[in-house]
Design a protein around this motif. Structure first.
Motif, mmCIF file in Angstrom:
data_model
loop_
_atom_site.group_PDB
_atom_site.id
_atom_site.type_symbol
_atom_site.label_atom_id
_atom_site.label_comp_id
_atom_site.label_asym_id
_atom_site.label_seq_id
_atom_site.Cartn_x
_atom_site.Cartn_y
_atom_site.Cartn_z
ATOM 1 N N TRP A 1 4.399 -19.025 140.839
ATOM 2 C CA TRP A 1 5.330 -20.111 140.515
ATOM 3 C C TRP A 1 4.953 -21.383 141.256
ATOM 4 C CZ3 TRP A 1 9.239 -21.806 144.180
ATOM 5 C CH2 TRP A 1 10.108 -22.775 143.659
ATOM 6 N N ASP A 2 4.607 -21.246 142.523
ATOM 7 C CA ASP A 2 4.271 -22.407 143.346
ATOM 8 C C ASP A 2 2.985 -23.073 142.867
ATOM 9 O OD1 ASP A 2 4.856 -24.107 145.585
ATOM 10 O OD2 ASP A 2 3.231 -23.137 146.682
ATOM 11 N N ASP A 3 2.041 -22.265 142.399
ATOM 12 C CA ASP A 3 0.735 -22.808 142.004
ATOM 13 C C ASP A 3 0.696 -23.288 140.556
ATOM 14 O OD1 ASP A 3 -0.262 -22.204 144.512
ATOM 15 O OD2 ASP A 3 -1.128 -20.286 143.896
ATOM 16 N N ALA A 4 1.399 -22.564 139.668
ATOM 17 C CA ALA A 4 1.205 -22.807 138.234
ATOM 18 C C ALA A 4 2.480 -23.061 137.452
ATOM 19 C CB ALA A 4 0.454 -21.619 137.620
ATOM 20 N N GLY A 5 3.629 -23.113 138.116
ATOM 21 C CA GLY A 5 4.866 -23.384 137.405
ATOM 22 C C GLY A 5 5.488 -22.146 136.796
ATOM 23 N N LEU A 6 6.328 -22.366 135.794
ATOM 24 C CA LEU A 6 7.202 -21.312 135.281
ATOM 25 C C LEU A 6 6.682 -20.576 134.051
ATOM 26 C CD1 LEU A 6 10.713 -23.023 135.585
ATOM 27 C CD2 LEU A 6 9.909 -21.020 136.839
ATOM 28 N N ALA A 7 5.569 -20.987 133.492
ATOM 29 C CA ALA A 7 5.136 -20.397 132.220
ATOM 30 C C ALA A 7 4.970 -18.882 132.315
ATOM 31 C CB ALA A 7 3.840 -21.051 131.751
ATOM 32 N N SER A 8 4.294 -18.423 133.364
ATOM 33 C CA SER A 8 4.068 -16.992 133.519
ATOM 34 C C SER A 8 5.375 -16.245 133.723
ATOM 35 C CB SER A 8 3.123 -16.742 134.699
ATOM 36 O OG SER A 8 2.946 -15.357 134.927
ATOM 37 N N LEU A 9 6.271 -16.804 134.532
ATOM 38 C CA LEU A 9 7.563 -16.150 134.769
ATOM 39 C C LEU A 9 8.372 -16.068 133.490
ATOM 40 C CD1 LEU A 9 9.607 -14.885 136.701
ATOM 41 C CD2 LEU A 9 10.400 -17.210 137.258
ATOM 42 N N HIS A 10 8.384 -17.132 132.707
ATOM 43 C CA HIS A 10 9.100 -17.113 131.425
ATOM 44 C C HIS A 10 8.571 -15.999 130.533
ATOM 45 C CE1 HIS A 10 12.108 -20.244 130.674
ATOM 46 N NE2 HIS A 10 11.481 -20.976 131.590
ATOM 47 N N ARG A 11 7.277 -15.904 130.456
ATOM 48 C CA ARG A 11 6.675 -14.889 129.585
ATOM 49 C C ARG A 11 7.010 -13.481 130.062
ATOM 50 N NH1 ARG A 11 2.032 -16.548 130.211
ATOM 51 N NH2 ARG A 11 1.330 -15.119 131.862
ATOM 52 N N ASP A 12 6.850 -13.256 131.354
ATOM 53 C CA ASP A 12 7.102 -11.914 131.886
ATOM 54 C C ASP A 12 8.574 -11.542 131.788
ATOM 55 O OD1 ASP A 12 4.424 -11.800 132.481
ATOM 56 O OD2 ASP A 12 4.681 -12.237 134.626
ATOM 57 N N TRP A 13 9.450 -12.472 132.152
ATOM 58 C CA TRP A 13 10.886 -12.168 132.128
ATOM 59 C C TRP A 13 11.372 -11.945 130.700
ATOM 60 C CZ3 TRP A 13 15.356 -14.047 130.012
ATOM 61 C CH2 TRP A 13 16.543 -13.536 130.539
ATOM 62 N N SER A 14 10.936 -12.781 129.772
ATOM 63 C CA SER A 14 11.402 -12.652 128.386
ATOM 64 C C SER A 14 11.012 -11.304 127.792
ATOM 65 C CB SER A 14 10.827 -13.793 127.533
ATOM 66 O OG SER A 14 11.334 -15.046 127.954
ATOM 67 N N GLY A 15 9.877 -10.761 128.218
ATOM 68 C CA GLY A 15 9.467 -9.456 127.731
ATOM 69 C C GLY A 15 10.292 -8.316 128.285
ATOM 70 N N LEU A 16 11.090 -8.591 129.324
ATOM 71 C CA LEU A 16 11.914 -7.567 129.972
ATOM 72 C C LEU A 16 13.405 -7.791 129.751
ATOM 73 C CD1 LEU A 16 10.036 -7.578 133.409
ATOM 74 C CD2 LEU A 16 9.838 -5.819 131.635
ATOM 75 N N ALA A 17 13.770 -8.888 129.112
ATOM 76 C CA ALA A 17 15.179 -9.292 129.010
ATOM 77 C C ALA A 17 15.988 -8.283 128.205
ATOM 78 C CB ALA A 17 15.294 -10.668 128.390
ATOM 79 N N HIS A 18 17.129 -7.917 128.763
ATOM 80 C CA HIS A 18 18.043 -6.992 128.093
ATOM 81 C C HIS A 18 19.026 -7.773 127.219
ATOM 82 C CE1 HIS A 18 20.787 -3.616 127.488
ATOM 83 N NE2 HIS A 18 21.776 -4.436 127.816
ATOM 84 N N GLY A 19 19.178 -7.349 125.988
ATOM 85 C CA GLY A 19 20.205 -7.900 125.116
ATOM 86 C C GLY A 19 19.838 -9.158 124.380
ATOM 87 N N MET A 20 18.607 -9.622 124.463
ATOM 88 C CA MET A 20 18.231 -10.832 123.747
ATOM 89 C C MET A 20 18.297 -10.578 122.242
ATOM 90 S SD MET A 20 14.910 -13.343 124.275
ATOM 91 C CE MET A 20 15.175 -13.436 126.048
ATOM 92 N N GLY A 21 18.931 -11.491 121.545
ATOM 93 C CA GLY A 21 19.137 -11.343 120.115
ATOM 94 C C GLY A 21 20.398 -10.590 119.744
ATOM 95 N N GLU A 22 21.135 -10.132 120.760
ATOM 96 C CA GLU A 22 22.361 -9.368 120.518
ATOM 97 C C GLU A 22 23.596 -10.203 120.857
ATOM 98 O OE1 GLU A 22 22.122 -5.804 122.783
ATOM 99 O OE2 GLU A 22 20.273 -5.108 121.822
ATOM 100 N N ASP A 23 24.738 -9.790 120.305
ATOM 101 C CA ASP A 23 26.002 -10.446 120.611
ATOM 102 C C ASP A 23 26.466 -10.049 122.009
ATOM 103 O OD1 ASP A 23 26.002 -11.616 118.141
ATOM 104 O OD2 ASP A 23 27.378 -10.173 117.226
ATOM 105 N N THR A 24 27.043 -11.002 122.704
ATOM 106 C CA THR A 24 27.511 -10.751 124.060
ATOM 107 C C THR A 24 28.645 -11.705 124.390
ATOM 108 O OG1 THR A 24 26.779 -10.510 126.361
ATOM 109 C CG2 THR A 24 25.895 -12.368 125.137
#
Length: 232
Positions: free
Chosen positions: A170-193
């Motif tokens: 994050w410090d060296d390259a910003g948030l792109a990698s974190l966004h990609r990794d987190w989105s692949g693990l996110a629970h409930g994306m696309g679902e009603d909540t």
């Protein structure tokens, strides 16, 4: 306790809640990299102290960053069939069941202001609270999901190491990698909540990991700073 350089372990097992103690120590001026932990018989609790040199609205990405660090740590220690997913609010899920929680606190609440310290805490169930897990089908525990060989200390050490890797990226390259990794693990994306009394579809997150909730009328943005806890 074997941790990377600049991390200072503090054992509070049976003495204090690592989250509350970490916040108190951070207020008193402890160094960033302090790691408080409680290796209990049924729960693993720990807290990391950070000193981000960015405004609070950017610093709160430490919550999803620590979540990805946890997934990477457990992924390296657990059997490959164990699935780890991350809730936007810090909830940790193993094979679909809620197994733990990440919490976050900081020295201030103004999203635009710089902060003196930030704490992210981990609370993970090792054993189910009730032997009859049928009473709580949405709840689980580490050792109920095929992870009996994962030692709590090994998991804690791995969490710190993998979180450090994410922090450096994050410090060296910003948030792109974190966004990609987190989105692949996110629970409930696309679902009603339901979030903060609003009902809608969890469609994703914005550039600062604010939750995007699509309702009948509009798409609401719930900032990650809304998850900050008030330490006592």
């Amino acid at each position: 306790m074997s941790l990377p350089p600049l991390f200072d372990p503090v054992d509070v097992t049976g003495q204090a809640d690592p989250f509350q103690r970490a916040c108190a120590m951070a207020r008193a001026g402890c160094d960033a990299g302090t790691v408080l932990y409680d290796l209990g018989a049924t729960r693993l609790r720990a807290a990391l102290v950070f000193a981000p040199e960015v405004p609070l609205r950017d610093a709160v990405v430490m919550l999803p960053l620590c979540g990805v660090g946890f997934q990477n740590a457990l992924g390296a220690l657990a059997p490959p069939e164990v699935g780890v997913h991350l809730q936007w609010d810090g909830g940790l899920r193993l094979n679909g069941g809620l197994c733990g929680q990440l919490r976050i606190a900081a020295s201030g609440t103004d999203p635009a202001a710089d902060i003196d310290w930030l704490v992210v805490a981990l609370d993970l169930a090792l054993w189910p609270q009730d032997e009859d897990t049928g009473h709580t089908p949405d709840q689980t525990a580490l050792y109920a999901e095929g992870c009996a060989d994962v030692a709590p200390q090994d998991l804690l050490e791995a969490w710190v190491r993998h979180t450090l890797v994410g922090l450096n990226t994050w410090d060296d390259a910003g948030l792109a990698s974190l966004h990609r990794d987190w989105s692949g693990l996110a629970h409930g994306m696309g679902e009603d909540t339901v979030v903060q009394g609003l009902t809608g579809t969890f469609t994703g997150v914005d550039e600062r990991f604010g939750l995007l909730l699509k309702t009948d009328q509009t798409t609401a943005l719930i900032p990650l700073t809304d998850l900050l806890k008030e330490p006592t």
